[in-house]
Design a protein around this motif. Structure first.
Motif, PDB file in Angstrom:
ATOM      1  N   TRP A 166      35.616  37.628 -22.563  1.00  0.00           N
ATOM      2  CA  TRP A 166      35.575  37.526 -21.960  1.00  0.00           C
ATOM      3  C   TRP A 166      35.855  36.589 -20.031  1.00  0.00           C
ATOM      4  O   TRP A 166      34.812  35.712 -20.082  1.00  0.00           O
ATOM      5  CB  TRP A 166      35.542  38.760 -21.210  1.00  0.00           C
ATOM      6  N   GLY A 224      34.990  36.548 -16.814  1.00  0.00           N
ATOM      7  CA  GLY A 224      33.999  37.484 -16.771  1.00  0.00           C
ATOM      8  C   GLY A 224      34.474  38.016 -14.910  1.00  0.00           C
ATOM      9  O   GLY A 224      33.536  38.320 -13.590  1.00  0.00           O
ATOM     10  N   ASP A 225      35.547  37.480 -14.842  1.00  0.00           N
ATOM     11  CA  ASP A 225      35.979  37.974 -12.826  1.00  0.00           C
ATOM     12  C   ASP A 225      37.578  37.984 -12.913  1.00  0.00           C
ATOM     13  O   ASP A 225      37.846  37.685 -11.978  1.00  0.00           O
ATOM     14  CB  ASP A 225      35.013  36.958 -11.948  1.00  0.00           C
ATOM     15  N   ARG A 254      32.971  32.672 -14.517  1.00  0.00           N
ATOM     16  CA  ARG A 254      31.722  33.741 -15.124  1.00  0.00           C
ATOM     17  C   ARG A 254      31.933  33.328 -17.079  1.00  0.00           C
ATOM     18  O   ARG A 254      32.050  34.964 -17.957  1.00  0.00           O
ATOM     19  CB  ARG A 254      32.303  34.910 -14.509  1.00  0.00           C
ATOM     20  N   SER A 285      32.298  34.133 -20.800  1.00  0.00           N
ATOM     21  CA  SER A 285      31.690  34.137 -21.525  1.00  0.00           C
ATOM     22  C   SER A 285      32.213  34.489 -23.368  1.00  0.00           C
ATOM     23  O   SER A 285      33.542  34.794 -22.956  1.00  0.00           O
ATOM     24  CB  SER A 285      30.937  35.726 -21.651  1.00  0.00           C
ATOM     25  N   ASP A 341      37.251  42.622 -19.582  1.00  0.00           N
ATOM     26  CA  ASP A 341      38.638  42.191 -18.120  1.00  0.00           C
ATOM     27  C   ASP A 341      38.912  42.871 -17.529  1.00  0.00           C
ATOM     28  O   ASP A 341      39.647  43.102 -16.479  1.00  0.00           O
ATOM     29  CB  ASP A 341      39.220  41.189 -18.730  1.00  0.00           C
ATOM     30  N   ASP A 384      26.326  45.579 -17.867  1.00  0.00           N
ATOM     31  CA  ASP A 384      26.452  44.341 -17.611  1.00  0.00           C
ATOM     32  C   ASP A 384      26.948  43.561 -16.157  1.00  0.00           C
ATOM     33  O   ASP A 384      25.558  43.015 -15.388  1.00  0.00           O
ATOM     34  CB  ASP A 384      27.617  43.943 -18.621  1.00  0.00           C
ATOM     35  N   ARG A 410      24.181  41.412 -13.630  1.00  0.00           N
ATOM     36  CA  ARG A 410      24.969  40.681 -12.844  1.00  0.00           C
ATOM     37  C   ARG A 410      24.581  40.676 -11.002  1.00  0.00           C
ATOM     38  O   ARG A 410      23.787  39.908 -10.786  1.00  0.00           O
ATOM     39  CB  ARG A 410      26.578  40.139 -12.960  1.00  0.00           C
TER      40      ARG A 410
END
Length: 405
Positions: free
Chosen positions: A274, A276-277, A297, A299, A307, A361, A365
């Motif tokens: 993913w 991540g942002d 970000r 991963s 996402d 998650d 973060r």
């Protein structure tokens, strides 16, 4: 000086070791010698972009590149600013100045690294823990060369290094309908990590993705690695998330987050990569292709669908966190039930489990990055996230029970 003007002078010390001095009005700064003038826009008390005072083409291009343009107000602001800079009136209308002393600065380092003459415009954005300058690199005539990112603290240093690593990985994994930036340079400036990446063809011909374009992009990012099904309890993802929560130590939110994780049904989920942002600020596209940037970000091990949930949550809260989260609890579930997500192996009876994992998650973060300490609304974990998570836990248990686990 307020917090923003302090940030501006601290940033100047990073970009220009000779330092910078805030002042007002046109003309040279007394005692600073020969150097450059930059205009903090809209002001030194609320800087969002920093533009060269005496390079119209670079300043105009900087306004166009950094403007999001998603609302009528933003489009009008962009139109007024570009007109002011193009006509040469901006230095007369904007009061604040950042005077940079003579001597080697970030411009010289980037010009040497890329072996070409260049000008810069700088985006700093709103206050947040991962705030760092993004430099638009331009030819003296205003043509875009690329973007540079410079770390300003430990967190942003880790993110700049992570993005460089991600861009190298992505260069070896071609996505069918998604274009990512090419890494042009990685190094250090003033003892801090620095990277330069190419500019993507984003502009008037591109727009925010439709639902179908978004999910197609999400599916392709997920499949950067082989998508594998695992029981949640047996997944490396859950083990890593447990370690991250445990590393929060005595934070009062750590206990509820760990309990929520352990209380989720042990369903089988597809795991993949993913971004991540993924938000409206780092994706654009045409009917046939998506352009995605800001890979810091990335991963390679997360439940499929993260996402899509992240993009939808950030869209939902634009008009307010609490009503937005309420809408997201339904709209996010609809996204995960889309046939494109089913093709990745995401079953309908696991939707609320994936949504709960995403919130756990995200909360972890935010807490590690200390986003709550600078007033980021979404980072107020105990205000909205934990209550939403409690409701999702109940939904997840109900869905799994109806499907027989």
């Amino acid at each position: 000086m307020n917090g923003e003007t302090t940030y501006l002078t601290d940033l100047a010390a990073v970009l220009w070791p000779c330092g910078g001095l805030l002042g007002h009005g046109p003309g040279p700064a007394r005692g600073r010698g020969r150097g450059n003038q930059y205009l903090p826009v809209p002001s030194a008390c609320d800087p969002r972009v920093i533009l060269p005072a005496h390079n119209r083409s670079a300043a105009t291009r900087g306004i166009a590149s950094f403007s999001q343009g998603h609302s009528l107000r933003e489009r009008l602001r962009k139109l007024l600013l570009t007109g002011a800079f193009a006509s040469g009136m901006a230095p007369l209308l904007l009061r604040d100045r950042l005077y940079v002393g003579a001597g080697p600065g970030i411009e010289h380092a980037l010009a040497a690294a890329l072996d070409r003459e260049l000008a810069i415009a700088i985006h700093v954005g709103p206050p947040r823990a991962n705030r760092k300058p993004v430099l638009l690199l331009l030819t003296p005539g205003g043509r875009t060369i690329g973007y540079a990112k410079v770390a300003v603290n430990d967190l942003t240093g880790r993110l700049v290094v992570a993005e460089a690593r991600a861009l190298r990985l992505l260069a070896d994994h071609r996505l069918r309908d998604v274009t990512v930036p090419r890494l042009m340079y990685q190094g250090e400036w003033n003892g801090r990590p620095l990277l330069v990446q190419e500019a993507l063809p984003v502009g008037d011909q591109t727009d925010r993705p439709t639902r179908r374009q978004l999910l197609r992009c999400v599916a392709q990012i997920t499949s950067l690695v082989e998508v594998r099904r695992r029981r949640l309890s047996a997944s490396t993802y859950r083990g890593a998330l447990e370690e991250r929560i445990a590393a929060l130590g005595a934070r009062p939110e750590a206990g509820p987050l760990m309990a929520a994780l352990h209380g989720l049904p042990d369903v089988s989920l597809p795991f993949g990569a993913w971004h991540g942002d993924l938000t409206r600020w780092n994706i654009a596209g045409t009917a046939r292709r998506s352009f995605v940037w800001d890979w810091e970000r990335l991963s390679l091990d997360a439940p499929a669908g993260f996402d899509a949930l992240h993009y939808d949550l950030n869209e939902s809260v634009q008009a307010g966190v609490h009503p937005g989260v309420h809408r997201w609890l339904e709209s996010g579930a609809r996204l995960l039930r889309d046939p494109l997500m089913a093709e990745l192996g995401l079953a309908a009876h696991t939707v609320s489990t994936v949504m709960a994992l995403y919130l756990i998650d995200l909360a972890t973060r935010y807490l590690h990055d200390r986003q709550d300490e600078i007033g980021v609304h979404l980072a107020a974990v105990d205000d909205w996230l934990l209550p939403a998570l409690e409701g999702l836990q109940e939904r997840a248990a109900h869905e799994a029970a109806r499907a027989g686990g």
